[in-house]
Design an enzyme around this catalytic site. Structure first.
Site, PDB file in Angstrom:
ATOM      1  N   GLY A  18     -19.663  22.417  -3.203  1.00 33.67           N
ATOM      2  CA  GLY A  18     -18.592  23.188  -2.587  1.00 33.67           C
ATOM      3  C   GLY A  18     -18.826  24.672  -2.723  1.00 33.67           C
ATOM      4  CG  ASN A  19     -17.328  27.140  -0.143  1.00 31.10           C
ATOM      5  OD1 ASN A  19     -16.158  27.536  -0.127  1.00 31.10           O
ATOM      6  ND2 ASN A  19     -17.834  26.349   0.809  1.00 31.10           N
ATOM      7  NE  ARG A  20     -18.038  31.314  -7.601  1.00 34.56           N
ATOM      8  CZ  ARG A  20     -17.801  30.867  -8.830  1.00 34.56           C
ATOM      9  NH1 ARG A  20     -16.548  30.605  -9.183  1.00 34.56           N
ATOM     10  NH2 ARG A  20     -18.784  30.674  -9.689  1.00 34.56           N
ATOM     11  CB  SER A  21     -13.758  29.512   0.727  1.00 38.99           C
ATOM     12  OG  SER A  21     -12.761  29.877   1.652  1.00 38.99           O
TER      13      SER A  21
END
Length: 416
Positions: free
Chosen positions: A221-224
């Protein structure tokens, strides 16, 4: 205009004093209806002196006036700031155990709730459900700001500034009033956009971050957080557009007044965006879409075993959704906007990487912002440069993500 200003019992009640003054200075008649707990933070004399009206909290006060009915019936607008977790719960369940909740049940005027509470309370499933229920009923619920809370805590849950609340509230009944609300700062809040310049438009906004499964419990995933995409969807709806929000694992509530399509992976996001984009005048890809996904996600949880080597995860590249949309143009004349979250490195600066990406993607506009070290993801503010398809800057915007959102829509409208 006759405005009811409800005040619930939270430390942020002091900001409601400033909100009251702004509304009064704008020429409105304001009746303050605090809860009993609110009077523990700001006393009755303050409210009465600034509003010029008697202040009551209980349904058994002013019985001869039938105040618990009359106040709501005569209101042109109801604003509650702060709206605590307790107030949201009581409003969602239709309770009428004090003058404020009774007023909320009676009124047929537009209602704006401005929440303020600790982050844990705002993110609790009960509060999330209450907010969703209220929005489904047509109540306008602002997202809280992110910042310093009571004590040393920080995070989402801070009451928005009074000028932001005033502009959002007045826009519900008198769009032109939002532009001249005392204390308003268009460059900072972008709440001066009173025209419905997107009326008749159908727009698609993607927000959040995709998650690519490794096994049933893990993912890439990512931090958005989705905050910027949600702001874009909200701004478009305020400006009159019909909005479809393709929401990938949002960490913030979706705005009211938009159609929400929840997705998880990049493939699901691609399918949802392409489906909605067939009828859209504009598509804004604000979501952080994974570039890669595991080739073969495990069907069961990958176990850590003593002496065994760590598993090797083979990745495959995802379809470039933005480039594909720019190439295909699923509707004639469609405007396609992308976002580029960049970090500078020894190969170039944030802006240089953004220009290169603009040329590769082929979108009409590319919104470039720096991320990392407290920038971009998960923050309440943003700082962007908007590039055209040739990589040339057409606008810059900084400040709240709401302000940035309006700047993006201004750039879209400037394309014709």
């Amino acid at each position: 205009m006759r405005i009811v200003l409800g005040v619930a019992g939270g430390i942020a009640a002091y900001k409601a004093v400033l909100l009251l003054r702004q509304l009064r200075e704008a020429g409105h008649e304001v009746r303050v209806v605090p809860t009993r707990a609110a009077l523990e933070f700001v006393g009755r004399p303050t409210w009465e002196a600034l509003s010029g009206q008697r202040v009551t909290t209980d349904v058994f006060e002013d019985v001869d006036e039938v105040a618990h009915v009359a106040i709501g019936q005569h209101a042109d607008l109801v604003v509650v700031a702060p709206a605590t977790a307790d107030l949201l719960a009581r409003a969602a369940t239709g309770q009428a155990d004090d003058l404020l909740t009774a007023t909320l049940l009676v009124t047929r005027a537009p209602v704006l709730l401005a929440p303020a509470m600790h982050t844990e309370m705002w993110e609790h499933p009960a509060t999330v459900a209450n907010v969703a229920l209220l929005r489904a009923r047509g109540v306008h619920v602002l997202d809280p700001a992110s910042g310093r809370l009571t004590g040393t805590d920080t995070g989402p849950g801070r009451l928005p500034e009074p000028d932001v609340i005033a502009a959002a509230a007045l826009r519900l009944v008198e769009p032109a009033q939002a532009e001249t609300a005392p204390g308003g700062h268009a460059a900072e809040t972008a709440d001066a956009h009173s025209t419905h310049d997107l009326a008749g438009w159908r727009v698609v906004v993607s927000a959040g971050g995709t998650r690519e499964p490794i096994d049933p419990v893990r993912f890439l995933g990512n931090r958005s957080s989705g905050r910027q995409g949600v702001a874009l969807a909200s701004a478009a709806a305020q400006r009159g557009a019909q909005v479809t929000l393709v929401a990938a694992n949002l960490a913030v509530p979706a705005p009211d007044g938009v159609v929400v399509v929840p997705v998880g992976t990049a493939a699901q996001l691609r399918e949802a965006v392409r489906s909605a984009a067939k009828d859209a005048e504009a598509v804004v890809m604000a979501a952080a879409v994974a570039d890669f996904r595991p080739v073969s996600p495990a069907e069961t949880k990958i176990k850590k075993r003593a002496g065994a080597q760590a598993p090797t995860i083979e990745l495959v590249e995802n379809v470039d959704v933005l480039a594909e949309l720019a190439r295909d143009r699923l509707r004639p004349g469609q405007v396609v906007v992308g976002f580029a979250a960049e970090t500078g490195d020894d190969q170039g600066s944030v802006l240089e990487h953004g220009r290169s990406k603009a040329l590769r993607k082929g979108a009409d506009l590319l919104v470039v912002n720096a991320v990392g070290d407290g920038l971009g993801f998960g923050t309440a503010e943003n700082d962007v440069t908007i590039l055209d398809a040739r990589g040339e800057p057409v606008a810059t915007a900084s400040g709240s993500k709401d302000a940035v959102a309006h700047a993006v829509w201004d750039a879209v409208r400037a394309l014709g």
